[in-house]
Design a protein around this motif. Sequence first.
Motif, PDB file in Angstrom:
ATOM      1  N   SER A   4       0.685  -1.141  -0.049  1.00 17.35           N
ATOM      2  CA  SER A   4      -0.001   0.064  -0.056  1.00 17.35           C
ATOM      3  C   SER A   4       0.709   1.163   0.009  1.00 17.35           C
ATOM      4  N   ASP A   5       2.081   1.169   0.499  1.00 13.09           N
ATOM      5  CA  ASP A   5       2.931   2.315   0.476  1.00 13.09           C
ATOM      6  C   ASP A   5       3.479   2.734  -0.633  1.00 13.09           C
ATOM      7  N   LEU A   6       3.501   1.726  -1.848  1.00 12.04           N
ATOM      8  CA  LEU A   6       4.043   1.901  -3.240  1.00 12.04           C
ATOM      9  C   LEU A   6       3.204   2.217  -4.048  1.00 12.04           C
ATOM     10  N   ARG A   7       3.574   3.145  -5.075  1.00 13.09           N
ATOM     11  CA  ARG A   7       2.745   3.631  -6.189  1.00 13.09           C
ATOM     12  C   ARG A   7       3.325   2.712  -7.437  1.00 13.09           C
ATOM     13  N   LEU A   8       2.461   2.404  -8.247  1.00 13.68           N
ATOM     14  CA  LEU A   8       2.695   1.705  -9.559  1.00 13.68           C
ATOM     15  C   LEU A   8       4.021   2.073 -10.079  1.00 13.68           C
ATOM     16  N   GLN A   9       4.463   3.361 -10.544  1.00 12.49           N
ATOM     17  CA  GLN A   9       5.644   3.633 -11.247  1.00 12.49           C
ATOM     18  C   GLN A   9       6.723   3.531 -10.521  1.00 12.49           C
ATOM     19  N   TYR A 105       6.618   4.824 -18.547  1.00 12.55           N
ATOM     20  CA  TYR A 105       5.823   5.353 -17.611  1.00 12.55           C
ATOM     21  C   TYR A 105       6.607   5.465 -16.359  1.00 12.55           C
ATOM     22  N   ARG A 106       7.387   4.508 -16.034  1.00 21.24           N
ATOM     23  CA  ARG A 106       8.309   4.517 -14.831  1.00 21.24           C
ATOM     24  C   ARG A 106       9.313   5.318 -15.209  1.00 21.24           C
ATOM     25  N   SER A 107      10.138   5.452 -16.396  1.00 22.92           N
ATOM     26  CA  SER A 107      11.107   6.274 -16.621  1.00 22.92           C
ATOM     27  C   SER A 107      10.712   7.829 -16.330  1.00 22.92           C
ATOM     28  N   VAL A 108       9.619   8.145 -17.102  1.00 20.08           N
ATOM     29  CA  VAL A 108       9.076   9.525 -17.348  1.00 20.08           C
ATOM     30  C   VAL A 108       8.879  10.155 -15.610  1.00 20.08           C
ATOM     31  N   GLY A 150       1.379   8.925 -18.022  1.00 17.65           N
ATOM     32  CA  GLY A 150       0.823   8.021 -18.718  1.00 17.65           C
ATOM     33  C   GLY A 150       0.464   8.442 -20.312  1.00 17.65           C
ATOM     34  N   ALA A 151       0.370   9.735 -20.320  1.00 23.24           N
ATOM     35  CA  ALA A 151       0.196  10.359 -21.637  1.00 23.24           C
ATOM     36  C   ALA A 151       1.627  10.067 -22.540  1.00 23.24           C
ATOM     37  N   SER A 152       2.702  10.466 -21.910  1.00 24.18           N
ATOM     38  CA  SER A 152       4.076  10.240 -22.391  1.00 24.18           C
ATOM     39  C   SER A 152       4.042   8.691 -22.966  1.00 24.18           C
ATOM     40  N   ALA A 153       3.656   7.673 -22.040  1.00 22.34           N
ATOM     41  CA  ALA A 153       4.058   6.255 -22.225  1.00 22.34           C
ATOM     42  C   ALA A 153       2.893   6.016 -23.394  1.00 22.34           C
ATOM     43  N   GLY A 154       1.532   6.600 -23.225  1.00 18.52           N
ATOM     44  CA  GLY A 154       0.683   5.983 -24.386  1.00 18.52           C
ATOM     45  C   GLY A 154       1.309   6.235 -25.771  1.00 18.52           C
ATOM     46  N   ALA A 155       1.542   7.876 -25.818  1.00 15.14           N
ATOM     47  CA  ALA A 155       2.121   8.236 -26.978  1.00 15.14           C
ATOM     48  C   ALA A 155       3.287   7.496 -27.529  1.00 15.14           C
ATOM     49  N   THR A 156       4.246   7.419 -26.787  1.00 11.57           N
ATOM     50  CA  THR A 156       5.475   6.428 -27.034  1.00 11.57           C
ATOM     51  C   THR A 156       5.093   5.119 -27.794  1.00 11.57           C
ATOM     52  N   ALA A 157       4.471   4.284 -26.958  1.00 17.17           N
ATOM     53  CA  ALA A 157       4.041   2.941 -27.288  1.00 17.17           C
ATOM     54  C   ALA A 157       3.305   2.977 -28.515  1.00 17.17           C
ATOM     55  N   THR A 158       2.190   4.005 -28.653  1.00 19.46           N
ATOM     56  CA  THR A 158       1.511   3.923 -29.879  1.00 19.46           C
ATOM     57  C   THR A 158       2.251   4.174 -31.214  1.00 19.46           C
ATOM     58  N   MET A 214      -4.459   7.699 -22.309  1.00 16.05           N
ATOM     59  CA  MET A 214      -3.625   6.887 -21.120  1.00 16.05           C
ATOM     60  C   MET A 214      -3.541   8.053 -20.130  1.00 16.05           C
ATOM     61  N   GLY A 215      -3.471   9.205 -20.013  1.00 20.69           N
ATOM     62  CA  GLY A 215      -3.558  10.047 -19.130  1.00 20.69           C
ATOM     63  C   GLY A 215      -4.283  10.016 -18.038  1.00 20.69           C
ATOM     64  N   LEU A 216      -5.575  10.093 -18.903  1.00 22.47           N
ATOM     65  CA  LEU A 216      -6.827   9.841 -17.648  1.00 22.47           C
ATOM     66  C   LEU A 216      -6.841   8.563 -17.067  1.00 22.47           C
ATOM     67  N   PHE A 217      -6.564   7.485 -17.929  1.00 25.18           N
ATOM     68  CA  PHE A 217      -6.543   6.036 -17.564  1.00 25.18           C
ATOM     69  C   PHE A 217      -5.560   5.834 -16.217  1.00 25.18           C
ATOM     70  N   PHE A 218      -4.402   6.308 -16.135  1.00 26.70           N
ATOM     71  CA  PHE A 218      -3.542   6.333 -15.076  1.00 26.70           C
ATOM     72  C   PHE A 218      -3.847   7.109 -13.842  1.00 26.70           C
ATOM     73  N   ALA A 219      -4.329   8.540 -14.179  1.00 28.50           N
ATOM     74  CA  ALA A 219      -4.686   9.199 -13.337  1.00 28.50           C
ATOM     75  C   ALA A 219      -5.868   8.661 -12.461  1.00 28.50           C
ATOM     76  N   VAL A 220      -7.164   7.901 -13.176  1.00 30.26           N
ATOM     77  CA  VAL A 220      -8.014   7.403 -12.369  1.00 30.26           C
ATOM     78  C   VAL A 220      -7.473   6.316 -11.701  1.00 30.26           C
ATOM     79  N   TYR A 221      -6.765   5.317 -12.336  1.00 34.81           N
ATOM     80  CA  TYR A 221      -6.380   4.311 -11.936  1.00 34.81           C
ATOM     81  C   TYR A 221      -5.520   4.379 -10.539  1.00 34.81           C
ATOM     82  N   GLU A 222      -4.754   5.083 -10.561  1.00 38.97           N
ATOM     83  CA  GLU A 222      -3.588   5.585  -9.268  1.00 38.97           C
ATOM     84  C   GLU A 222      -4.613   5.982  -8.290  1.00 38.97           C
TER      85      GLU A 222
END
Length: 341
Positions: A4-9, A105-108, A150-158, A214-222
């Motif tokens: 619980s004390d760690l976040r995804l990235q 996502y993690r790198s950004v 999330g936005a950076s990760a989505g654009a790069t992967a796409t 992706m920006g909205l997805f990760f923001a809502v998910y986190e």
Amino acid sequence: MSKSDLRLQDEGSRLQVVTAGATAGLISRFVVAPLDVVKIRLQLQIHSLSDPLSQVDLRGSPIYKGTIGTFRHIVANEGVTALWKGNVPAELMYVAYASIQFTTYRSVTMLLHRVFAKEGHINERGIGDQGNNNSRKSTLPKSVESFVSGASAGATATAATYPLDLLRTRFAAQGNDRVYTSLRCAVADINRDEGIRGFFRGLSPALAQIVPFMGLFFAVYEGARLPLGKMELPWGTGDATAGVIASVVAKTGVFPLDLVRKRIQVQGPTRSRYIHKNIPEYAGTVSTVRQILRREGVRGLYRGLTVSLIKAAPASAVTMWTYERVLNLLISQGEETEMVK
């Protein structure tokens, strides 16, 4: 479940993140492949069963009605295996996409921690040591941090995997009369007849769609993952539920751009040879939207939305659930190896 004390990235090494992301994408894609084929068929359909005037120029195209009706029509006329058309390029795309997405996502996020940080100490991962009173913490709000990452990760992967996405769409759009006999043939034909640019048809609406998605997805998910993770839910884990909520919200908002992308992807010399032989000729993103609105109305921009949302729920849930379990397993194995050493 993640601590619980760690976040995804913040979790895992680069290799662990890549492995977990690739595994999650592979499994998720196979599970939702039939829904994806149905969605693409509905998105490419410009006529409607409820509108006789739209059926004047069918040119032998089928008329699909709803998700279940489309399933039945495909199985009855093309066989069960048709529900996995385009699965090979799709599997390759999802594995590559998930790996690039989670890694970026993690790198950004780590970069943001370095750039927008208070004075203090940074540990070897570039993230402030929470146990040190002089630790450096990001000055960005966590929601902004998640959105940018999330936005950076989505654009790069796409952008990196887009040719595979186009191939997936074209194979899924094929009927019994195949346009391409194999993946190798498809690559050769597109390169010969359309050039390199042919592999990137529809990239503009794809990027315009994926960045906010992706920006909205990760923001809502986190934001929902940790609160829901503490709750005992009768239908599943909090992580999976957060993934479903985030995916549905983001998918609905950008769906018209997804439909425009699909329509543009099947343009070119083979446009009239797919299952829907009456697909109009489209140019840019804006003109495509205008043409759809003029001919099909607002409803035309949301063809296939229902199955898209049905697909989004299990796809995101399976992806995030598998990713976190595989990542935690890899981290645990890494810690055990370190202890042995």
